[in-house]
Structure formats: structure tokens, C-alpha cells
Design a protein around this motif. Structure first.
Motif, PDB file in Angstrom:
ATOM      1  N   VAL A   1       0.926  -1.053  -0.016  1.00  0.00           N
ATOM      2  CA  VAL A   1       0.002   0.020   0.007  1.00  0.00           C
ATOM      3  C   VAL A   1       0.809   1.309  -0.264  1.00  0.00           C
ATOM      4  CG1 VAL A   1      -1.710   1.400   1.408  1.00  0.00           C
ATOM      5  CG2 VAL A   1      -1.907  -1.162   0.982  1.00  0.00           C
ATOM      6  N   LYS A   2       1.946   1.299   0.841  1.00  0.00           N
ATOM      7  CA  LYS A   2       2.843   2.432   0.853  1.00  0.00           C
ATOM      8  C   LYS A   2       3.517   2.572  -0.450  1.00  0.00           C
ATOM      9  CE  LYS A   2       5.433   3.277   4.418  1.00  0.00           C
ATOM     10  NZ  LYS A   2       6.612   2.962   5.347  1.00  0.00           N
ATOM     11  N   TRP A   3       4.023   1.559  -1.199  1.00  0.00           N
ATOM     12  CA  TRP A   3       4.562   1.344  -2.315  1.00  0.00           C
ATOM     13  C   TRP A   3       3.738   2.135  -3.446  1.00  0.00           C
ATOM     14  CZ3 TRP A   3       7.428  -3.798  -2.741  1.00  0.00           C
ATOM     15  CH2 TRP A   3       8.561  -3.938  -1.907  1.00  0.00           C
ATOM     16  N   LYS A   4       2.528   1.748  -3.643  1.00  0.00           N
ATOM     17  CA  LYS A   4       1.499   2.245  -4.528  1.00  0.00           C
ATOM     18  C   LYS A   4       1.061   3.747  -4.371  1.00  0.00           C
ATOM     19  CE  LYS A   4      -0.884  -2.002  -5.603  1.00  0.00           C
ATOM     20  NZ  LYS A   4      -2.134  -2.917  -5.662  1.00  0.00           N
ATOM     21  N   LYS A   5       1.288   4.042  -3.036  1.00  0.00           N
ATOM     22  CA  LYS A   5       0.861   5.531  -2.982  1.00  0.00           C
ATOM     23  C   LYS A   5       1.991   6.606  -3.236  1.00  0.00           C
ATOM     24  CE  LYS A   5      -2.516   5.182   1.152  1.00  0.00           C
ATOM     25  NZ  LYS A   5      -2.552   5.445   2.282  1.00  0.00           N
ATOM     26  N   ALA A   6       3.356   5.814  -2.939  1.00  0.00           N
ATOM     27  CA  ALA A   6       4.399   6.792  -3.697  1.00  0.00           C
ATOM     28  C   ALA A   6       4.523   6.758  -5.084  1.00  0.00           C
ATOM     29  CB  ALA A   6       5.653   5.867  -2.882  1.00  0.00           C
ATOM     30  N   LEU A   7       4.260   5.566  -5.597  1.00  0.00           N
ATOM     31  CA  LEU A   7       4.177   5.800  -7.029  1.00  0.00           C
ATOM     32  C   LEU A   7       3.131   6.551  -7.798  1.00  0.00           C
ATOM     33  CD1 LEU A   7       5.043   1.966  -7.746  1.00  0.00           C
ATOM     34  CD2 LEU A   7       6.482   3.669  -8.072  1.00  0.00           C
ATOM     35  N   GLU A   8       2.093   6.601  -6.951  1.00  0.00           N
ATOM     36  CA  GLU A   8       0.808   7.587  -7.401  1.00  0.00           C
ATOM     37  C   GLU A   8       1.308   8.894  -7.359  1.00  0.00           C
ATOM     38  OE1 GLU A   8      -2.543   6.142  -5.506  1.00  0.00           O
ATOM     39  OE2 GLU A   8      -2.774   4.361  -6.446  1.00  0.00           O
TER      40      GLU A   8
END
Length: 314
Positions: A85-92
Motif C-alpha cells: 500500500v505504501k509503495w503504490k501511494k508513493a508511485l501514484e
């Protein structure tokens, strides 16, 4: 929890490490390379790529985290989900996701993940200790051409008749001195020469004697009626060579893998716990190393490139 290090640890041993709900990191062995234009040598290594379509949980990463952290499997799964979840937020947020010793991930203009592998870590264990290097160009000089050039540039001097006569008288003077020196050297140096000959003769005889003694020691003697060969056999069940599929900290996982391999037709079995607290599972056990190496090569090519041979009478 930072799961980068756990993914990195698994990449040394496995070709595919899946992060559930995110994607999979794949490895492919690349042969050694020689870049002629840069005079550079690169050792064999594992190339890392990323596939966003492989997202199903195969249990590899979660089991490894649970064993390393001494936590439950469910705890490890929740930790991975939280990290994803943290990775996806950073990429977004158009951030570059940096995974230590693995590479970087970012979204391109089409919102597709772009992975750039790290060049600092070589995950091919057989290349441990090998590093890339640059070989300087060997400079070759043409000495023959230089000599010809020197000969062409050498000045030519002409001697007059008077200079030739003077030179001839000088040669006669030096020749007379040389002849006189030879007489003195002969009367004094001949005994020294005889002593030197005697010394060298002794050294040669000693060297010959040593060679003869060496040949005698290295000689092979053949017996007309040799004793019959003695064949030693291991007791039943004590096979010393085993092709190992893997070692597991959880005995249940080891039993599960052992049954799976048995269903695939292997004479698989679960070995007793080793000194590291792990349960090894083997594809089969063999009486000779040649049989074990042959089986390992076939398994490496078709099933498991990380399979290895254990030598222990079990």
C-alpha cells in the motif's frame, strides 16, 4: 517493516520472488561479457526484471519473513500488504521507488511501471568474488622500423690515407698488448681454470645422482599376480550423496514439499533436522557422486536451478 532486504536475500536462491498484490522480481543468468570497445570484462551475473502480472501469493516471501522475524505467517502477510500500500501511494505521487540492492520503480506517462535494475549487486552466487575490470590497451612498438630509421640516419665518415695509417699503427699497438696479456693470463689462469673444471664436474655428477634417485623413487613396479581388488560397500540405506531441493525451518512446509516431489516421481524424502535448525528435503539419494551430479544437472535444467549436492552418509 522494510521488506527490501528479504526480497534481496531470496533473489540469491530463487529465480522468481513474488510480492503479493504488487508484482514479481525475476532473475535470468547472463554469461560473462567482454566489451572490446571499452576493453572491459564483466563476470557472469543474474539480470533482474519485474513483471506486474505475477501477483498471486506463492508463500515464498511470507514464509521467509516469518522465519526471519520469528513471527506467524499471517503477520508476515499483513506486513507485506501494508508495505505494498505504501509503495503504490508513493508511485501514484510520481515518486521514484528505490528498493535497496534491487533497483528503482516509477510510473511512466502511460501509468505503467518502469523498473531499472541495480548494477551494484550480483545475485549469481557462483560469481562471488568476481568483479568487472578494465584492461589497458597493449601498445606494440615496431622495433624493426626504428632500427631501419636509425641506420638510414647514421652519418658516413671517410678516412684519409694518413688517418688510416695512424689507425693501423694503433691497432698494432693494441694487438701487441693483447698478446702479452694472453701470455700472462695463461700462466696464472690455467690452474684456476683446472680447479673450476673439477668443481663443475662434481656439481654435474651430484645432479645426475639426484635425477637417478628421483627416477628410482618414481618407478612403478608391476606384480605378475596382483591381489584381487577390494570393494567396500556401504550398509543398506546409508547413501552418502543427496540432491537437495531446499531446507525449511518449518517442518510442515518440508513435509509438504517432500510429498509434492514424491508425487512428481522423485524418490524424495525428508532428512533429519540439521545443525542450523533446518529440515532438508532431497530429490533422491545416490551411492556415487557421478550419479548424484548427473541427477543434479537434469534437475537444474528442468525443475530447480538451485538444487545442490549434499555429501553425508544418511
Amino acid at each position: 517493516m522494510n521488506i527490501d532486504s528479504y526480497i534481496s536475500q531470496l533473489l540469491y536462491r530463487y529465480q522468481c520472488v513474488t510480492v503479493p498484490g504488487f508484482g514479481a522480481f525475476l532473475t535470468e543468468t547472463q554469461s560473462a561479457q567482454w566489451v572490446e570497445s571499452a576493453n572491459s570484462f564483466f563476470p557472469p551475473k543474474k539480470m533482474i526484471s519485474f513483471n506486474t502480472n505475477l501477483k498471486n501469493n506463492d508463500g515464498l516471501l511470507a514464509n521467509h519473513i516469518a522465519s526471519s522475524e520469528n513471527k506467524s505467517y499471517n503477520y508476515a502477510v499483513n506486513a507485506i500488504e501494508y508495505q505494498v500500500v505504501k509503495w503504490k501511494k508513493a508511485l501514484e505521487s510520481n515518486e521514484v521507488l528505490v528498493l535497496n540492492n534491487i533497483g528503482t520503480l516509477r510510473l511512466n506517462a502511460d501509468s505503467n511501471l518502469v523498473f531499472k535494475p541495480s548494477e551494484q549487486t550480483n545475485y549469481l552466487s557462483s560469481s562471488f568474488g568476481l568483479a568487472s575490470f578494465v584492461s589497458p590497451v597493449v601498445k606494440r612498438e615496431l622495433f624493426e622500423q626504428k632500427i631501419e630509421a636509425i641506420v638510414e640516419r647514421a652519418p658516413i665518415t671517410l678516412e684519409t690515407e694518413e688517418e688510416e695509417a695512424t689507425s693501423s699503427r694503433s691497432y698494432l699497438k693494441y694487438a701487441a698488448i693483447f698478446v702479452l696479456g694472453l701470455g700472462l693470463t695463461g700462466s696464472i689462469g690455467y690452474p684456476l681454470y683446472q680447479n673450476q673444471i673439477a668443481t663443475e664436474t662434481v656439481l654435474v655428477e651430484s645432479a645426475v645422482q639426484k635425477q637417478v634417485e628421483t627416477k628410482i623413487q618414481e618407478a612403478t613396479f608391476f606384480i605378475k599376480n596382483p591381489m584381487p581388488a577390494v570393494t567396500l560397500s556401504l550398509s543398506e540405506g546409508k547413501l552418502p550423496y543427496h540432491v537437495v531441493a531446499g531446507a525449511f525451518r518449518d517442518e510442515k512446509n518440508a513435509i509438504k514439499i517432500s510429498k509434492k516431489l514424491a508425487n512428481e516421481g522423485f524418490k524424495a524424502r525428508l532428512l533429519t533436522i540439521n545443525k542450523h535448525g533446518l529440515y532438508p528435503v532431497v530429490y533422491g539419494s545416490y551411492a556415487t557422486l557421478a550419479e548424484a551430479e548427473k541427477a543434479k544437472r537434469e534437475i537444474n535444467e528442468s525443475k530447480n536451478p538451485e538444487a545442490w549436492v549434499l555429501i553425508e552418509a544418511l
